[in-house]
Motif scaffolding. Structure first.
Motif, mmCIF file in Angstrom:
data_model
loop_
_atom_site.group_PDB
_atom_site.id
_atom_site.type_symbol
_atom_site.label_atom_id
_atom_site.label_comp_id
_atom_site.label_asym_id
_atom_site.label_seq_id
_atom_site.Cartn_x
_atom_site.Cartn_y
_atom_site.Cartn_z
ATOM 1 N N ILE A 4 34.788 27.371 49.387
ATOM 2 C CA ILE A 4 33.478 26.865 48.981
ATOM 3 C C ILE A 4 33.566 26.222 47.601
ATOM 4 N N ARG A 5 34.459 26.733 46.760
ATOM 5 C CA ARG A 5 34.592 26.231 45.396
ATOM 6 C C ARG A 5 35.706 25.192 45.248
ATOM 7 N N GLY A 6 36.225 24.733 46.357
ATOM 8 C CA GLY A 6 37.252 23.710 46.302
ATOM 9 C C GLY A 6 38.605 24.230 45.870
ATOM 10 N N ILE A 7 38.809 25.546 45.986
ATOM 11 C CA ILE A 7 40.079 26.162 45.618
ATOM 12 C C ILE A 7 40.895 26.367 46.883
ATOM 13 N N SER A 8 42.180 26.160 46.803
ATOM 14 C CA SER A 8 43.047 26.306 47.972
ATOM 15 C C SER A 8 42.904 27.701 48.571
ATOM 16 N N GLY A 9 42.720 27.742 49.894
ATOM 17 C CA GLY A 9 42.546 29.021 50.571
ATOM 18 C C GLY A 9 41.079 29.276 50.873
ATOM 19 N N SER A 10 40.804 30.093 51.871
ATOM 20 C CA SER A 10 39.413 30.331 52.278
ATOM 21 C C SER A 10 39.069 31.805 52.327
ATOM 22 N N TRP A 11 39.904 32.641 51.728
ATOM 23 C CA TRP A 11 39.713 34.085 51.819
ATOM 24 C C TRP A 11 38.605 34.532 50.875
ATOM 25 N N GLY A 12 37.728 35.394 51.343
ATOM 26 C CA GLY A 12 36.670 35.921 50.504
ATOM 27 C C GLY A 12 35.319 35.790 51.160
ATOM 28 N N SER A 13 34.342 36.539 50.640
ATOM 29 C CA SER A 13 33.011 36.567 51.217
ATOM 30 C C SER A 13 32.119 35.506 50.590
ATOM 31 N N ALA A 14 31.143 35.071 51.355
ATOM 32 C CA ALA A 14 30.147 34.156 50.825
ATOM 33 C C ALA A 14 29.364 34.833 49.701
ATOM 34 N N ASP A 15 28.803 34.032 48.806
ATOM 35 C CA ASP A 15 28.139 34.566 47.622
ATOM 36 C C ASP A 15 27.003 35.521 47.977
ATOM 37 N N GLU A 16 26.200 35.175 49.007
ATOM 38 C CA GLU A 16 25.055 36.016 49.341
ATOM 39 C C GLU A 16 25.494 37.374 49.895
ATOM 40 N N ILE A 17 26.629 37.418 50.607
ATOM 41 C CA ILE A 17 27.145 38.688 51.107
ATOM 42 C C ILE A 17 27.667 39.532 49.947
ATOM 43 N N SER A 18 28.393 38.893 49.032
ATOM 44 C CA SER A 18 28.882 39.604 47.849
ATOM 45 C C SER A 18 27.722 40.163 47.047
ATOM 46 N N GLY A 19 26.649 39.380 46.905
ATOM 47 C CA GLY A 19 25.478 39.843 46.170
ATOM 48 C C GLY A 19 24.813 41.030 46.826
ATOM 49 N N ALA A 20 24.735 41.027 48.151
ATOM 50 C CA ALA A 20 24.135 42.155 48.872
ATOM 51 C C ALA A 20 24.963 43.423 48.693
ATOM 52 N N ILE A 21 26.278 43.276 48.709
ATOM 53 C CA ILE A 21 27.167 44.420 48.509
ATOM 54 C C ILE A 21 27.003 44.978 47.103
ATOM 55 N N PHE A 22 26.991 44.095 46.111
ATOM 56 C CA PHE A 22 26.799 44.507 44.712
ATOM 57 C C PHE A 22 25.466 45.234 44.547
ATOM 58 N N ASP A 23 24.395 44.676 45.111
ATOM 59 C CA ASP A 23 23.070 45.282 44.967
ATOM 60 C C ASP A 23 23.019 46.663 45.607
ATOM 61 N N HIS A 24 23.579 46.793 46.801
ATOM 62 C CA HIS A 24 23.520 48.083 47.493
ATOM 63 C C HIS A 24 24.302 49.145 46.721
ATOM 64 N N TYR A 25 25.486 48.789 46.255
ATOM 65 C CA TYR A 25 26.305 49.747 45.518
ATOM 66 C C TYR A 25 25.582 50.220 44.259
ATOM 67 N N THR A 26 25.041 49.298 43.481
ATOM 68 C CA THR A 26 24.390 49.685 42.228
ATOM 69 C C THR A 26 23.052 50.373 42.485
ATOM 70 N N ASP A 27 22.328 49.980 43.535
ATOM 71 C CA ASP A 27 21.060 50.655 43.865
ATOM 72 C C ASP A 27 21.290 52.104 44.280
ATOM 73 N N MET A 28 22.472 52.402 44.846
ATOM 74 C CA MET A 28 22.812 53.767 45.242
ATOM 75 C C MET A 28 23.288 54.609 44.055
#
Length: 378
Positions: A31-55
């Protein structure tokens, strides 16, 4: 035990959740024009971050090289959006180069560290890092240089604590001893791989951590996904599909071995008896090992994080834990075989009974649990 029950990290007053949020999957490179496509989309990463910190989770683990800097940038964004920077223990690492062709852009040197910490602070959008670590030993830089520079960064207010990841035990011992002898800021953590399928740290690193005040933060507690439940054994055969069966070698990164077959078989049986997912059983086993301060759990989906957090609820009977111990035990190589209790009972302590601690021994205060930042509860 839950995310909002905190434990001190190493011989320090820093309180961290026993499950750290690993963020290597934050940020899709393509998505950022960097070689390779491994990793989660920003909105999924944000949901994971929010859930972890909310817990109540407060321990965030990243590195300057994750997503070529994208992981740190996203964490900075998420912290700004939630306004929770001061509640978090932010850990990041340096060593890996982000500038091919520049010999000083990577490694453990003072030059590399001073540049990397400024870049990480900028991406994270913060003026300090709670825990700053060497990512990987470069086989070159003296431990004295690393410890001196970490101490300078503490004194400058850019970091609060220093630690090491993936270094030899002798190097960690040299670094900590140098810090103690020269009144420099002591290291508080070691980040290392550890799981039912990977127990090599028990010979040197665990005693080192216990004796030198270092809390072990564990990466890959599910052994690259081998113990996640995606793979099973059926008689003599392996079953299941995932990235380990689709890697270039087609051999599971060397993980489809006879020893791991026996471990997975035992894990399946124990999980069935407990009526819990295999991943939760494997995580629970690591959580209760000596000197383990925190597990680093990565997730590419919110459901994965939720399932992993549920491992805290599991109370494994001693006999089932012992079955996993036996299935995953490693033989003691020399000279460690000479230190086994049975050997020493017959050779060093013949005719006597010698214990390593008096009955009144109690763990030092720095190993104690802290519930809701209040002393005296556990």
């Amino acid at each position: 035990m839950a995310l909002d029950h905190y434990y001190t990290l190493g011989r320090s007053g820093l309180r961290v959740s026993r499950m750290a949020l690993g963020t290597m999957t934050f940020g899709n490179a393509a998505i950022r024009g960097i070689s390779g496509s491994w990793g989660s989309a920003d909105e999924i990463s944000g949901a994971i971050f929010d859930h972890y910190t909310d817990m109540g989770g407060n321990f965030i683990d990243t590195a300057n090289s994750y997503g070529a800097g994208a992981s740190e940038s996203l964490i900075g964004q998420f912290m700004r959006e939630k306004g929770n920077r001061e509640r978090l223990v932010l850990a990041t690492k340096y060593s890996n180069s982000l500038e091919p062709g520049n010999p000083n852009a990577g490694g453990n040197s003072r030059k590399a560290m001073m540049r990397a910490v400024e870049d990480s602070l900028r991406r994270l959008g913060t003026d300090y890092i709670d825990l700053y670590m060497v990512h990987t030993w470069d086989r070159i830089t003296p431990a004295e240089e690393v410890v001196r520079t970490l101490d300078d960064l503490v004194r400058a207010g850019k970091i609060r604590y220093g630690g090491l990841s993936d270094v030899p035990a002798w190097y960690a011992a040299r670094a900590q001893t140098w810090a103690e002898c020269h009144a420099l800021t002591p290291l508080i953590s070691l980040q290392l791989p550890y799981s039912l399928a990977e127990r090599n740290i028990e010979q040197e690193f665990v005693p080192l951590a216990q004796n030198m005040g270092l809390g072990i933060t564990v990466w890959s507690p599910l052994s690259m996904g081998l113990l996640s439940g995606k793979y099973r054994v059926e008689g003599d055969r392996w079953a299941g599909e995932g990235r380990l069966t689709t890697d270039a070698s087609g051999k599971g990164m060397g993980l489809f071995t006879a020893r791991n077959h026996a471990i997975l078989s035992a894990l399946q049986d124990v999980a069935a008896e407990l009526e819990r997912p295999m991943a939760q059983v494997a995580l629970s086993w690591v959580l209760n090992r000596p000197s383990v301060a925190s597990l680093i759990i990565g997730a590419s989906k919110l459901a994965q994080l939720q399932d992993n957090i549920a491992a805290f609820e599991l109370q494994m009977p001693a006999e089932l834990s012992a079955r996993l111990d036996a299935a995953s035990a490693l033989p003691s190589p020399q000279p460690y075989a000479l230190f086994d209790a049975d050997y020493q009972a017959g050779v060093l302590n013949t005719g006597t009974s010698v214990g390593d601690k008096p009955a009144s021994y109690a763990p030092p205060q720095w190993m104690s649990k802290v519930d809701d930042f209040t002393y005296g509860k556990g």
